[in-house]
Design a protein around this motif. Structure first.
Motif, PDB file in Angstrom:
ATOM      1  N   MET A 221       0.826  -1.198   0.000  1.00 28.85           N
ATOM      2  CA  MET A 221       0.000   0.000   0.000  1.00 28.85           C
ATOM      3  C   MET A 221       0.860   1.248   0.000  1.00 28.85           C
ATOM      4  SD  MET A 221      -3.108  -0.706   2.661  1.00 28.85           S
ATOM      5  CE  MET A 221      -4.354  -1.945   2.314  1.00 28.85           C
ATOM      6  N   THR A 222       0.335   2.298  -0.590  1.00 23.30           N
ATOM      7  CA  THR A 222       0.975   3.604  -0.476  1.00 23.30           C
ATOM      8  C   THR A 222       0.754   4.107   0.942  1.00 23.30           C
ATOM      9  OG1 THR A 222      -1.031   4.786  -1.138  1.00 23.30           O
ATOM     10  CG2 THR A 222       0.478   4.074  -2.887  1.00 23.30           C
ATOM     11  N   PRO A 223       1.557   5.066   1.415  1.00 21.59           N
ATOM     12  CA  PRO A 223       1.351   5.605   2.764  1.00 21.59           C
ATOM     13  C   PRO A 223      -0.066   6.122   2.987  1.00 21.59           C
ATOM     14  CG  PRO A 223       3.478   6.299   1.915  1.00 21.59           C
ATOM     15  CD  PRO A 223       2.787   5.599   0.790  1.00 21.59           C
ATOM     16  N   ASP A 224      -0.641   6.791   1.986  1.00 22.63           N
ATOM     17  CA  ASP A 224      -2.003   7.307   2.134  1.00 22.63           C
ATOM     18  C   ASP A 224      -3.010   6.175   2.333  1.00 22.63           C
ATOM     19  OD1 ASP A 224      -1.101   9.874   1.892  1.00 22.63           O
ATOM     20  OD2 ASP A 224      -1.715  10.133  -0.194  1.00 22.63           O
ATOM     21  N   LYS A 225      -2.861   5.107   1.564  1.00 24.00           N
ATOM     22  CA  LYS A 225      -3.774   3.976   1.695  1.00 24.00           C
ATOM     23  C   LYS A 225      -3.598   3.275   3.038  1.00 24.00           C
ATOM     24  CE  LYS A 225      -6.081   3.969  -2.180  1.00 24.00           C
ATOM     25  NZ  LYS A 225      -7.561   4.135  -2.177  1.00 24.00           N
ATOM     26  N   ALA A 226      -2.352   3.207   3.514  1.00 19.79           N
ATOM     27  CA  ALA A 226      -2.097   2.580   4.807  1.00 19.79           C
ATOM     28  C   ALA A 226      -2.748   3.374   5.936  1.00 19.79           C
ATOM     29  CB  ALA A 226      -0.590   2.462   5.032  1.00 19.79           C
ATOM     30  N   ILE A 227      -2.658   4.703   5.868  1.00 20.45           N
ATOM     31  CA  ILE A 227      -3.304   5.554   6.874  1.00 20.45           C
ATOM     32  C   ILE A 227      -4.821   5.375   6.817  1.00 20.45           C
ATOM     33  CG2 ILE A 227      -3.780   7.944   7.512  1.00 20.45           C
ATOM     34  CD1 ILE A 227      -0.908   8.604   6.658  1.00 20.45           C
ATOM     35  N   GLU A 228      -5.340   5.309   5.600  1.00 24.72           N
ATOM     36  CA  GLU A 228      -6.795   5.118   5.442  1.00 24.72           C
ATOM     37  C   GLU A 228      -7.241   3.789   6.049  1.00 24.72           C
ATOM     38  OE1 GLU A 228     -10.025   4.406   1.844  1.00 24.72           O
ATOM     39  OE2 GLU A 228      -8.128   5.441   1.399  1.00 24.72           O
ATOM     40  N   LEU A 229      -6.467   2.723   5.802  1.00 24.99           N
ATOM     41  CA  LEU A 229      -6.798   1.415   6.355  1.00 24.99           C
ATOM     42  C   LEU A 229      -6.780   1.446   7.874  1.00 24.99           C
ATOM     43  CD1 LEU A 229      -7.240  -1.697   6.037  1.00 24.99           C
ATOM     44  CD2 LEU A 229      -4.740  -1.901   6.116  1.00 24.99           C
ATOM     45  N   GLY A 230      -5.711   2.009   8.451  1.00 23.73           N
ATOM     46  CA  GLY A 230      -5.589   2.056   9.901  1.00 23.73           C
ATOM     47  C   GLY A 230      -6.701   2.868  10.548  1.00 23.73           C
ATOM     48  N   THR A 231      -7.038   4.005   9.950  1.00 25.99           N
ATOM     49  CA  THR A 231      -8.098   4.850  10.501  1.00 25.99           C
ATOM     50  C   THR A 231      -9.446   4.143  10.427  1.00 25.99           C
ATOM     51  OG1 THR A 231      -6.897   6.839   9.824  1.00 25.99           O
ATOM     52  CG2 THR A 231      -9.237   7.082  10.321  1.00 25.99           C
TER      53      THR A 231
END
Length: 234
Positions: free
Chosen positions: A105-115
């Motif tokens: 995942m890109t960093p943005d997608k990883a943040i979205e997943l975690g949130t």
């Protein structure tokens, strides 16, 4: 393994920790530490990995496991419903925010997943929270990015929930070292230490090494450098 140097502790005795993703590399170490210190655990695993987890903890006193999908709200709600029915309380939740190694995942997608996982978890566990609820999130250094969104979510949730007394929600973010060779027992001990400390001093910490990027835990209002916060009822 842990019985040699860990005994029942007053801080952990009777405490119930829900770990929806107990099949991570550090999950077994956390489970053993909690059980050895007198706590109880409600463990979850993806359907594909559930049989292995069930076989490992089958017959262990104070342990219960069930399949769960972290990315499905209905599955998370069922997990906490059954965990509460089993132990009649939930004190701590250890939530995995990071994607699996197979998910690129890109960093943005990883943040979205975690949130998204954080919000699903909060929504599912709040009906079963007592006076205090401690949510320990394990994820990458970007993990604290979801905390402000969770804060707004909780404020709105408390305003609409029919609660006699809204719980005090404490959140902690723990970021594992990027070095895969690091002893996972150290991460497990850190997480269990946070469970035992009902109130901790504010901490600001930066971790720097030649083999990994610098991770800064910036201090935000109402929570420390590990992402800890307390959300009072409005």
């Amino acid at each position: 393994m842990y019985e040699e140097f860990v005994g029942c502790s007053e801080e952990m005795a009777g405490k119930v920790a829900a770990i929806p993703c107990a099949t991570t590399s550090y999950g077994e170490a956390i489970t053993e530490l909690i059980l050895c210190e007198g706590g109880r655990v409600a463990l979850g695993a993806s359907p594909l990995r559930f049989d292995a987890l069930d076989g490992r903890i089958d017959g262990r006193e104070g342990a219960h496991c069930q399949p769960v999908d972290l990315d499905r709200p209905a599955s998370m709600s069922e997990f906490f419903h059954i965990a509460f029915a089993q132990f009649e309380r939930i004190d701590v939740v250890v939530l995995e925010l990071g994607a699996s190694k197979r998910q690129r995942m890109t960093p943005d997608k990883a943040i979205e997943l975690g949130t998204r996982r954080l919000l699903y978890c909060l929504d599912a566990v709040l009906p079963y929270a007592g006076r205090d609820l401690h949510l320990i999130c394990v994820g990458p250094a970007s993990g604290p990015a979801g905390i402000p969104i969770a804060t707004a979510f909780l404020a709105a949730k408390f305003a609409t929930m029919q609660l006699g007394e809204a719980p005090c929600v404490r959140m902690s973010i723990v970021s594992p070292p990027e070095d895969a060779s690091t002893d996972e027992g150290a991460l497990a001990r850190t997480i269990v230490h946070l469970m035992k400390e009902t109130r901790s001093p504010d901490i600001i910490e930066a971790v720097v090494s030649p083999n990994r990027r610098q991770r800064r835990h910036m201090r935000r209002p109402r929570f420390d450098g590990r992402g800890k916060m307390f959300v009072p009822a409005p």
